[in-house]
Design a protein around this motif. Structure first.
Motif, PDB file in Angstrom:
ATOM      1  N   PRO A  20       0.777  -1.242   0.000  1.00  0.00           N
ATOM      2  CA  PRO A  20       0.000   0.000   0.000  1.00  0.00           C
ATOM      3  C   PRO A  20       0.810   1.295   0.000  1.00  0.00           C
ATOM      4  O   PRO A  20       0.371   2.282  -0.568  1.00  0.00           O
ATOM      5  CB  PRO A  20      -0.832  -0.103   1.277  1.00  0.00           C
ATOM      6  N   ILE A  21       1.981   1.295   0.587  1.00  0.00           N
ATOM      7  CA  ILE A  21       2.722   2.548   0.723  1.00  0.00           C
ATOM      8  C   ILE A  21       3.648   2.782  -0.466  1.00  0.00           C
ATOM      9  O   ILE A  21       3.598   3.825  -1.101  1.00  0.00           O
ATOM     10  CB  ILE A  21       3.520   2.564   2.046  1.00  0.00           C
ATOM     11  N   ILE A  22       4.459   1.822  -0.777  1.00  0.00           N
ATOM     12  CA  ILE A  22       5.435   1.971  -1.855  1.00  0.00           C
ATOM     13  C   ILE A  22       4.801   1.717  -3.216  1.00  0.00           C
ATOM     14  O   ILE A  22       5.139   2.335  -4.191  1.00  0.00           O
ATOM     15  CB  ILE A  22       6.633   1.017  -1.645  1.00  0.00           C
ATOM     16  N   GLY A  23       3.864   0.793  -3.259  1.00  0.00           N
ATOM     17  CA  GLY A  23       3.239   0.429  -4.525  1.00  0.00           C
ATOM     18  C   GLY A  23       3.985  -0.698  -5.202  1.00  0.00           C
ATOM     19  O   GLY A  23       5.010  -1.181  -4.726  1.00  0.00           O
ATOM     20  N   ILE A  24       3.459  -1.121  -6.320  1.00  0.00           N
ATOM     21  CA  ILE A  24       4.043  -2.221  -7.077  1.00  0.00           C
ATOM     22  C   ILE A  24       3.662  -2.016  -8.539  1.00  0.00           C
ATOM     23  O   ILE A  24       2.575  -1.536  -8.848  1.00  0.00           O
ATOM     24  CB  ILE A  24       3.544  -3.583  -6.531  1.00  0.00           C
ATOM     25  N   SER A  25       4.554  -2.332  -9.438  1.00  0.00           N
ATOM     26  CA  SER A  25       4.287  -2.124 -10.863  1.00  0.00           C
ATOM     27  C   SER A  25       3.453  -3.261 -11.438  1.00  0.00           C
ATOM     28  O   SER A  25       3.378  -4.351 -10.878  1.00  0.00           O
ATOM     29  CB  SER A  25       5.605  -2.015 -11.638  1.00  0.00           C
ATOM     30  N   ASN A  26       2.842  -2.977 -12.575  1.00  0.00           N
ATOM     31  CA  ASN A  26       2.078  -4.018 -13.268  1.00  0.00           C
ATOM     32  C   ASN A  26       2.969  -5.210 -13.605  1.00  0.00           C
ATOM     33  O   ASN A  26       2.554  -6.355 -13.510  1.00  0.00           O
ATOM     34  CB  ASN A  26       1.464  -3.467 -14.551  1.00  0.00           C
TER      35      ASN A  26
END
Length: 47
Positions: A20-26
């Motif tokens: 949730p904080i850093i995110g993740i790429s497709n």
């Protein structure tokens, strides 16, 4: 076929929820789920 698509969408959102904080790429999601990146993009745009 719709069930498979819905399951894929849920898996994509579970992967997003885990970062949730850093995110993740497709691409990272796709690699983790073993599916093409375009299917991740489609799953996100479906909602």
């Amino acid at each position: 076929m719709a069930d498979v698509k819905n399951i894929r969408i849920l898996k994509v959102f579970k992967a997003l929820e885990a970062h949730p904080i850093i995110g993740i790429s497709n691409k990272e999601i796709a690699d983790g789920l073993g599916i093409p990146a375009y299917k991740v993009s489609r799953a996100i745009w479906t909602i």
